[in-house]
Design a protein around this motif. Structure first.
Motif, short mmCIF file in Angstrom:
data_model
loop_
_atom_site.label_atom_id
_atom_site.label_comp_id
_atom_site.label_asym_id
_atom_site.label_seq_id
_atom_site.Cartn_x
_atom_site.Cartn_y
_atom_site.Cartn_z
N ILE A 55 117.03 176.40 123.23
CA ILE A 55 117.28 175.55 124.39
C ILE A 55 116.19 174.48 124.39
O ILE A 55 115.04 174.74 124.79
N LEU A 56 116.51 173.31 123.89
CA LEU A 56 115.52 172.25 123.74
C LEU A 56 115.07 171.73 125.10
O LEU A 56 115.89 171.35 125.93
N GLY A 57 113.76 171.74 125.30
CA GLY A 57 113.20 171.34 126.60
C GLY A 57 113.12 172.49 127.57
O GLY A 57 112.67 172.33 128.70
N GLY A 58 113.57 173.69 127.12
CA GLY A 58 113.64 174.85 128.00
C GLY A 58 112.40 175.71 128.06
O GLY A 58 112.44 176.81 128.61
N GLY A 59 111.29 175.22 127.50
CA GLY A 59 110.05 175.99 127.57
C GLY A 59 110.14 177.30 126.80
O GLY A 59 110.67 177.34 125.69
N PHE A 60 109.66 178.38 127.42
CA PHE A 60 109.62 179.67 126.72
C PHE A 60 110.91 180.48 126.88
O PHE A 60 110.97 181.64 126.47
N ALA A 61 111.95 179.88 127.45
CA ALA A 61 113.19 180.62 127.73
C ALA A 61 113.79 181.25 126.49
O ALA A 61 114.20 182.42 126.50
N SER A 62 113.86 180.50 125.39
CA SER A 62 114.45 181.02 124.15
C SER A 62 113.65 182.20 123.61
O SER A 62 114.22 183.22 123.21
N LEU A 63 112.32 182.07 123.61
CA LEU A 63 111.46 183.14 123.13
C LEU A 63 111.60 184.38 124.00
O LEU A 63 111.72 185.50 123.50
N LEU A 64 111.59 184.20 125.31
CA LEU A 64 111.71 185.33 126.23
C LEU A 64 113.05 186.03 126.05
O LEU A 64 113.12 187.26 126.07
N TYR A 65 114.12 185.26 125.86
CA TYR A 65 115.44 185.86 125.66
C TYR A 65 115.45 186.74 124.42
O TYR A 65 116.01 187.85 124.43
N GLU A 66 114.84 186.27 123.34
CA GLU A 66 114.81 187.04 122.10
C GLU A 66 114.00 188.33 122.28
O GLU A 66 114.37 189.38 121.75
#
Length: 246
Positions: free
Chosen positions: A168-179
Motif C-alpha cells: 500500500i504505497l503511502g500507507g506507512g507500516f500497514a503492509s508490514l503489520l499486515y504481513e
C-alpha cells in the motif's frame, strides 16, 4: 543495546473478544484522524501507554478534553467496554530500524490477550488509484477475519496486488503489520482510502462511516450526528496570521 518496549497499564481490563484497531501513520494521516473521531465520539477511556525506541517521541495536551491536566504521548491505548473495542493510537512515525520488532511485539501481546481480530486503518497516495470511477476505498482481508462474509455482501473494492505481498504505497507500516499479523495467524482486515495531503477531516468522517459498516459502533441511520469533533482539531492548521504583520 537491546530494544526494550515499555507497556504501562493505567487500569486492568480483560480484552478477550475485543476488536483492536491500529491506525498507520500514512499520507494525510486519515487513520489517526478516524481513530480520534471514534475515541472522542465514544468517550473512550485511556487504559495504557507505550514507550518504545521504535516511536519518535512526542508529548502534548489532552486532545479530547479542554482544561485537562493530562498529557498525551506518542502511543496510547483506549478502550470502550460497551462496544468491546480497543484502539492502539500512534501519533508519530516508526523508526525503521526498530519498527518490525515493535509491531511484532504488539501483535504477540494482543494475541495473548485473546482479542477477536485486528483492523488496520490507513491511506494511500491518490495518484495510485488506477480506476477513477470506482470507490476511493480499498480493503485487504485474511482468511481468518470474522468480517469476510460481510465483505462479500458489500459492493467494496478489494486491494489489487500482482504479488503475494501486500503493498500500500503511502500507507506507512500497514503492509508490514499486515504481513506480521498474517504470519502470527491473527484475524485481520485492512481498510484504506486514496487521498492527498491537505484537509483530511472529510476523509476521516467517511472512513468512520465505512468502519461502522463492518464494526457497528454508531446508529447507521444518522451516523454523522453522533460523531463528536475532537477539540484537538480546532487548531489543526494553526491560528490565523497576526494582523500586525500587515
Amino acid at each position: 543495546m537491546a530494544q526494550i518496549n515499555h507497556w504501562k497499564k493505567l487500569t486492568d481490563c480483560d480484552l478477550s473478544g475485543y476488536t483492536l484497531i491500529i491506525p498507520s501513520v500514512a499520507v494525510g494521516n486519515v487513520g489517526q484522524l478516524a481513530c480520534d473521531l471514534v475515541i472522542s465520539s465514544l468517550h473512550m477511556r485511556k487504559i495504557g501507554l507505550v514507550y518504545s525506541p521504535a516511536i519518535i517521541p512526542i508529548l502534548g495536551y489532552d486532545p479530547y478534553k479542554i482544561g485537562s491536566t493530562n498529557l498525551s504521548g506518542c502511543c496510547e491505548l483506549y478502550e470502550c467496554a460497551e462496544k468491546k473495542l480497543v484502539i492502539l493510537l500512534l501519533r508519530a512515525p516508526l523508526v525503521y530500524k526498530y519498527g518490525k520488532k515493535f509491531l511484532t511485539e504488539v501483535v504477540e501481546k494482543f494475541k495473548g490477550e485473546n482479542i477477536k481480530d485486528i483492523i488496520i486503518l490507513t491511506s494511500s497516495f491518490a495518484h495510485e488509484r488506477k480506476h477513477i470511477m470506482t470507490s476511493p476505498f480499498r480493503y485487504v482481508v485474511n482468511e481468518l477475519s470474522p468480517h469476510t462474509s460481510t465483505l462479500r455482501t458489500l459492493d467494496w473494492v478489494e486491494h489489487e496486488s500482482k504479488s503475494e505481498t501486500v503493498k500500500i504505497l503511502g500507507g506507512g507500516f500497514a503492509s508490514l503489520l499486515y504481513e506480521i499479523i498474517k504470519e502470527k495467524s491473527v484475524p485481520c482486515l485492512v481498510l484504506y482510502k486514496f487521498v492527498s495531503e491537505g484537509d483530511n477531516i472529510p476523509d476521516a468522517y467517511e472512513m468512520v462511516q465505512y468502519l461502522n459498516t463492518i464494526v457497528p459502533l454508531f446508529d447507521k441511520s444518522d451516523i454523522y450526528s453522533q460523531l463528536i469533533h475532537p477539540v484537538s482539531w480546532n487548531l489543526m492548521f494553526g491560528g490565523p496570521p497576526p494582523r500586525d504583520i500587515y
